[in-house]
Write an enzyme that holds these catalytic residues in place. Structure first.
Site, mmCIF file in Angstrom:
data_model
loop_
_atom_site.group_PDB
_atom_site.id
_atom_site.type_symbol
_atom_site.label_atom_id
_atom_site.label_comp_id
_atom_site.label_asym_id
_atom_site.label_seq_id
_atom_site.Cartn_x
_atom_site.Cartn_y
_atom_site.Cartn_z
ATOM 1 C CG HIS A 94 81.258 23.939 -128.672
ATOM 2 N ND1 HIS A 94 81.965 24.983 -128.139
ATOM 3 C CD2 HIS A 94 80.245 24.500 -129.376
ATOM 4 C CE1 HIS A 94 81.386 26.122 -128.481
ATOM 5 N NE2 HIS A 94 80.339 25.865 -129.249
ATOM 6 C CG ASP A 105 82.084 11.563 -131.408
ATOM 7 O OD1 ASP A 105 82.426 12.715 -131.082
ATOM 8 O OD2 ASP A 105 82.888 10.618 -131.493
#
Lengths: 136, 146
Positions: free
Chosen positions: A41, A79
Site C-alpha cells: 500500500h 518506507d
C-alpha cells in the site's frame, strides 16, 4: 491547547497471518490479506501533536523538527520495506493498520520537542484508516 | 489497547430543504438554493469510525468485512440513488445533512454490535461535513466548512 498535524507518506508490503491458526482460519479471518506472498500500500501517516502556542515564535512545535523526527523514527524504517519480514515490531505482531498506528505512536512518543503526541492516524487507502490516541 | 478504525463510503441521493412549518417566502429565505422546487443531489461520503480494544489474535478492532456489510445494508442500499425527501425516515424531518447524519448514526449504532461506534461523519460536498462523536462523557455533534 492547540492541535497541529503533519502528514507523511510511506509505501510498504505486508500480509496478515496468525501462526497459532490453521490456514483455513487465517483465510476465513483475513481473506485476500492472508496471501503469504504479501501485497502493498501507499500509506499516509498523520501525526497530531498538542501544545501551547509559543509567545515568541507563534509555533506549537517547530515543523522542521517534527518532520525530522517522523522521518528518522518512522519513514526511514518503514518506507519501501516489508512489515512482516523487515520491521522488528511486526515479527510477532500482525501488521494491521491498527497495530501500525500503535507501533508508530510507540516510536514517536516522548521524542517530539516541546509538544505532546495527541494522535496517530494511518491511512492504508483513502477510504480506510486506523487511529491511536495512547489509550490503554 | 484501544484504537480506532475508520472507513469511508459513498452514496448519491437527491433532496430538497423545505418545511411546511414555514411559508414559501420563509423557506426561500432560510434554505436559499437548497429550496429550489425540484430538488438537487449530492455525492455523499459517510465516514464511520469505530473504537475498541485491538484483538490480539487478529490485530483488528473489528473486521472491515462486517462493518462494510452493516453499512451497505443499513445505509447504502436504502439511500443510494433515492430522493431522501420521499423516505419514511424523513417524513417528519427536513433531510438536511445534520438530520441525515443523525439518522445514519442511529441506524449504525442500532445494527452494529462488533465494536463501539465512535463517530459518524457525513460529507455533503468536499467543503462541508457534519459529525456526531460519541465519548464516555456523552455525544457531541459538530459541523464544519472547509
Amino acid at each position: 491547547m492547540i492541535l497541529l498535524t503533519r502528514k507523511a507518506d510511506f509505501s510498504a508490503a505486508h500480509f496478515y497471518w496468525n501462526d497459532a491458526w490453521t490456514e483455513e482460519q487465517n483465510v476465513a479471518a483475513f481473506g485476500k490479506c492472508a496471501n503469504r506472498n504479501g501485497h502493498g500500500h501507499n500509506y499516509t501517516l498523520e501525526v497530531t501533536v498538542a501544545g501551547e502556542v509559543d509567545a515568541v515564535t507563534g509555533f506549537v512545535v517547530d515543523l522542521k523538527q517534527l518532520k525530522e523526527v517522523i522521518e528518522r523514527e518512522v519513514i526511514s524504517v518503514y518506507d519501501h520495506r516489508h512489515f512482516n519480514h523487515e520491521v522488528p515490531e511486526f515479527r510477532s505482531v500482525i501488521p494491521t493498520t491498527e497495530n501500525i498506528a500503535i507501533a508508530i505512536w510507540k516510536r514517536l512518543e516522548g521524542k517530539i520537542p516541546g509538544a505532546r503526541l495527541y494522535k496517530v492516524r494511518v491511512y492504508e487507502m483513502p477510504d480506510l484508516f486506523a487511529e491511536y490516541r495512547g489509550e490503554a | 489497547m484501544k484504537a480506532y478504525f475508520g472507513r469511508r463510503y459513498g452514496f448519491s441521493a437527491s433532496h430538497r430543504l423545505h418545511t411546511d412549518e414555514l411559508s414559501e417566502a420563509e423557506n426561500r429565505a432560510t434554505y436559499g438554493k437548497c429550496n429550489h422546487p425540484f430538488g438537487h443531489g449530492h455525492n455523499y461520503v459517510v465516514e464511520i469510525t469505530v473504537g475498541g480494544p485491538v484483538d490480539p489474535d487478529t490485530g483488528m478492532v473489528c473486521n472491515l468485512v462486517d462493518l462494510d456489510a452493516c453499512v451497505r445494508e443499513q445505509v447504502l442500499e436504502p439511500f443510494d440513488h433515492t430522493n431522501l425527501n420521499l423516505l419514511s425516515c424523513f417524513e417528519k424531518f427536513v433531510p438536511t445533512t445534520e438530520n441525515l447524519c443523525i439518522e445514519i448514526d442511529r441506524r449504525i449504532r442500532q445494527a452494529f454490535r462488533k465494536a463501539e461506534i465512535f463517530s459518524v461523519r457525513v460529507e455533503e460536498t468536499n467543503n462541508n461535513f457534519f459529525e456526531i462523536e460519541h465519548s464516555a462523557s456523552g455525544s457531541g455533534s459538530t459541523a464544519g466548512r472547509k
